[in-house]
Design an enzyme around this catalytic site. Sequence first.
Site, PDB file in Angstrom:
ATOM      1  N   ASP A  13      -4.149 -16.491   4.006  1.00 45.94           N
ATOM      2  CA  ASP A  13      -3.536 -15.160   3.851  1.00 45.94           C
ATOM      3  C   ASP A  13      -4.260 -14.422   2.737  1.00 45.94           C
ATOM      4  O   ASP A  13      -4.931 -15.040   1.901  1.00 45.94           O
ATOM      5  CB  ASP A  13      -2.043 -15.284   3.504  1.00 45.94           C
ATOM      6  CG  ASP A  13      -1.361 -13.919   3.362  1.00 45.94           C
ATOM      7  OD1 ASP A  13      -1.576 -13.050   4.227  1.00 45.94           O
ATOM      8  OD2 ASP A  13      -0.631 -13.702   2.371  1.00 45.94           O
ATOM      9  N   SER A  14      -4.072 -13.109   2.709  1.00 41.65           N
ATOM     10  CA  SER A  14      -4.653 -12.314   1.625  1.00 41.65           C
ATOM     11  C   SER A  14      -4.069 -12.717   0.270  1.00 41.65           C
ATOM     12  O   SER A  14      -4.696 -12.478  -0.756  1.00 41.65           O
ATOM     13  CB  SER A  14      -4.372 -10.832   1.873  1.00 41.65           C
ATOM     14  OG  SER A  14      -2.976 -10.621   1.895  1.00 41.65           O
TER      15      SER A  14
ATOM     16  N   CYS B 192      -1.532 -14.065   8.350  1.00 43.49           N
ATOM     17  CA  CYS B 192      -1.623 -12.698   7.831  1.00 43.49           C
ATOM     18  C   CYS B 192      -1.771 -11.774   9.038  1.00 43.49           C
ATOM     19  O   CYS B 192      -2.693 -11.957   9.845  1.00 43.49           O
ATOM     20  CB  CYS B 192      -2.848 -12.590   6.923  1.00 43.49           C
ATOM     21  SG  CYS B 192      -3.180 -10.921   6.326  1.00 43.49           S
ATOM     22  N   ASN B 193      -0.846 -10.831   9.161  1.00 44.85           N
ATOM     23  CA  ASN B 193      -0.900  -9.923  10.305  1.00 44.85           C
ATOM     24  C   ASN B 193      -2.099  -8.996  10.226  1.00 44.85           C
ATOM     25  O   ASN B 193      -2.727  -8.679  11.238  1.00 44.85           O
ATOM     26  CB  ASN B 193       0.377  -9.075  10.355  1.00 44.85           C
ATOM     27  CG  ASN B 193       1.578  -9.900  10.747  1.00 44.85           C
ATOM     28  OD1 ASN B 193       1.968  -9.944  11.887  1.00 44.85           O
ATOM     29  ND2 ASN B 193       2.166 -10.604   9.787  1.00 44.85           N
ATOM     30  N   THR B 194      -2.415  -8.553   9.003  1.00 40.23           N
ATOM     31  CA  THR B 194      -3.510  -7.610   8.841  1.00 40.23           C
ATOM     32  C   THR B 194      -4.822  -8.262   9.271  1.00 40.23           C
ATOM     33  O   THR B 194      -5.614  -7.670  10.005  1.00 40.23           O
ATOM     34  CB  THR B 194      -3.579  -7.142   7.370  1.00 40.23           C
ATOM     35  OG1 THR B 194      -2.259  -6.764   6.972  1.00 40.23           O
ATOM     36  CG2 THR B 194      -4.510  -5.977   7.200  1.00 40.23           C
TER      37      THR B 194
ATOM     38  N   GLU C 261       3.214  -8.898  -4.390  1.00 43.16           N
ATOM     39  CA  GLU C 261       2.080  -9.475  -5.144  1.00 43.16           C
ATOM     40  C   GLU C 261       2.273  -9.304  -6.650  1.00 43.16           C
ATOM     41  O   GLU C 261       1.752 -10.075  -7.440  1.00 43.16           O
ATOM     42  CB  GLU C 261       0.751  -8.835  -4.707  1.00 43.16           C
ATOM     43  CG  GLU C 261       0.246  -9.308  -3.345  1.00 43.16           C
ATOM     44  CD  GLU C 261      -0.257 -10.767  -3.339  1.00 43.16           C
ATOM     45  OE1 GLU C 261      -1.015 -11.158  -4.228  1.00 43.16           O
ATOM     46  OE2 GLU C 261       0.130 -11.514  -2.409  1.00 43.16           O
TER      47      GLU C 261
ATOM     48  N   CYS D 282       4.694  -8.704   8.661  1.00 42.20           N
ATOM     49  CA  CYS D 282       3.801  -9.003   7.535  1.00 42.20           C
ATOM     50  C   CYS D 282       4.394 -10.229   6.866  1.00 42.20           C
ATOM     51  O   CYS D 282       5.609 -10.280   6.615  1.00 42.20           O
ATOM     52  CB  CYS D 282       3.753  -7.827   6.563  1.00 42.20           C
ATOM     53  SG  CYS D 282       2.925  -8.255   5.007  1.00 42.20           S
TER      54      CYS D 282
HETATM   55  N1  DGL Z   1       0.582 -11.055   4.473  1.00 43.16           N
HETATM   56  C1  DGL Z   1      -0.295 -10.010   4.955  1.00 43.16           C
HETATM   57  C2  DGL Z   1       0.136  -9.585   6.358  1.00 43.16           C
HETATM   58  O1  DGL Z   1       0.839 -10.323   7.029  1.00 43.16           O
HETATM   59  C3  DGL Z   1      -0.348  -8.925   3.932  1.00 43.16           C
HETATM   60  C4  DGL Z   1      -1.556  -8.113   4.026  1.00 43.16           C
HETATM   61  C5  DGL Z   1      -1.973  -7.412   2.762  1.00 43.16           C
HETATM   62  O2  DGL Z   1      -2.613  -8.064   1.937  1.00 43.16           O
HETATM   63  O3  DGL Z   1      -1.727  -6.216   2.659  1.00 43.16           O
HETATM   64  O4  DGL Z   1      -0.250  -8.539   6.841  1.00 43.16           O
END
Ligand code: DGL
Length: 279
Positions: A15-16, A78-80, A163, A197
């Site tokens: 994930d990010s 991570c969806n993004t 975050e 997200c």
């Molecule tokens: N957890 C990421 C997601 O599901 C967050 C993305 C981000 O860093 O903005 O999209």
Amino acid sequence: MKSLPQAPGPIGVFDSGFGGLTVLDELARSLPDADFIYLGDNARAPYGSRSFELVYRFTLEAVERLFAMGCHLVILACNTASAKALRSIQQRDLPELDPARRVLGVIRPTAEAVGELSSTGRVAIVCTPGTAASGSYEIEIEKLHPSFRTYVHACPMWVPLVENGEHDGPGADYFVSRDVREALEPDSDIDTLVLGCTHYPLLQPKIEQCAPTGVKVVRQGTIVARSLVDYLRRHPEMDARITRGGSRSFYTTDSPEKFDRFASEILGYTVHASRITLP
Ligand code: DGL
């Protein structure tokens, strides 16, 4: 083709930042014996407002690192990253890196599950601006459930709140109540609000307070875990390439101290992460 470790290895979860820990938690509950490596690119989070090119490049760097660490299967929790990078990695990069390795995302299993969750066929998705701009949820849900109507709403402030550790503070209240209201506004028949997200489960108590009764708030962890168990059942060749020592290792591109505090709180056990740099 690059030379990658061929021996069985852990499942990689990327994930990010911290959000994917909400998915790892469920994956590890469903596959307690499997080894897992978690990688959070906290130094470069949030991804949600970054360009396609950058999210693709960052995600590919993370996937390559997890492969080099011995993973044969990587979950983009991570969806993004799933929206912006998964398809290119699967189609363009995997054949060159190692056609036998796999990278799976979180959007497809969520779109599949929506069919069972909504009775009205009216679904709202809250997500990052990047996921919203990709149109991925509308496309996947339309493919699987053509009679459904999907309303996607971007919440640019929610990941930064998480975050920065402000998700349970009073500052989050304003943004959560505004965005939940706006997400549900387009259709009074919406009965399912999907947290699209993986950071958002950390805001779930506040989201549930703002959602009217009758609207189900759905997180992705259990959906993704169920889908992975099913995937491994259908792909015994991949199942055989996962080591089963029940270990969990953590890597972050930012401060391990901050990561450890956060991850230990989310997972309910003590985490000791190591710092790595990407690429
Ligand atoms: N957890 C990421 C997601 O599901 C967050 C993305 C981000 O860093 O903005 O999209």
